[in-house]
Design an enzyme around this catalytic site. Sequence first.
Site, PDB file in Angstrom:
ATOM      1  CG  ASP A  35      42.298  -6.040 -49.483  1.00 39.45           C
ATOM      2  OD1 ASP A  35      42.824  -5.843 -50.595  1.00 39.45           O
ATOM      3  OD2 ASP A  35      41.102  -5.776 -49.223  1.00 39.45           O
ATOM      4  N   GLY A 120      53.078  -5.045 -44.307  1.00 37.01           N
ATOM      5  CA  GLY A 120      53.050  -6.480 -44.647  1.00 37.01           C
ATOM      6  C   GLY A 120      53.580  -6.703 -46.048  1.00 37.01           C
TER       7      GLY A 120
END
Length: 178
Positions: A35, A120
């Site tokens: 992101d 993650g």
Amino acid sequence: MTTELRVVRGDIVTLDVDAVVNAANTTLLGGRGVDGAIHYAAGPALMEACRAIGGCPTGEARITPGFNLPARWIIHTVGPVWKGGDRGEPRLLAACYENSLLLAKSHKLRTVAFPAISTGAYAYPPALAAGIAIDSIRRFVAAASDLEQVLLCCYSGEDASTYKRALRMEAGGARGDR
Ligand code: APR
């Protein structure tokens, strides 16, 4: 059309594809991991576009332009946080792939690259996530899709090996020589 499904290792922001998929959070206002990398590479206009969308529930997907990325579009999806596997995580992760591919289809895209969603910060076990990713993509493209290529872009060599192994197992199963 037969869709090529391939595992690649690298930084998803560098890929010259119609769309890269971002592993976002429900605010769509950026974060770390993939992101953070996508927002940094795409530039501040991406944040403005995401702010205008106003968020995205887990398992759903939203689309913005790619701005400064080589990719023309960014499909933002929000993966589930791993809580042991019996809180609906598998279904929500599958929905991320399905809803992202539905957006790609509605925008008539040909090439899409996914990161290893939820593996993650959201702690989804990579081997389980890989199986769900491959199964979801295979089911979607089997129902006649115009996608030429779907890339599973893994950042680490370890993840790339895990996703490649899952792809080999899935292919073996399909051929019946599992
Ligand atoms: N290119 C490709 N893959 C990447 C990149 C990159 N540039 N950077 C990280 N990754 C990989 C990670 O190594 C991991 O395998 O993406 C996978 C997903 O990890 P995260 O980015 O942590 O995403 P996720 O587990 O879905 O957690 C999402 O983290 O960054 C925040 O705002 C985000 O709250 C959200 C949460």
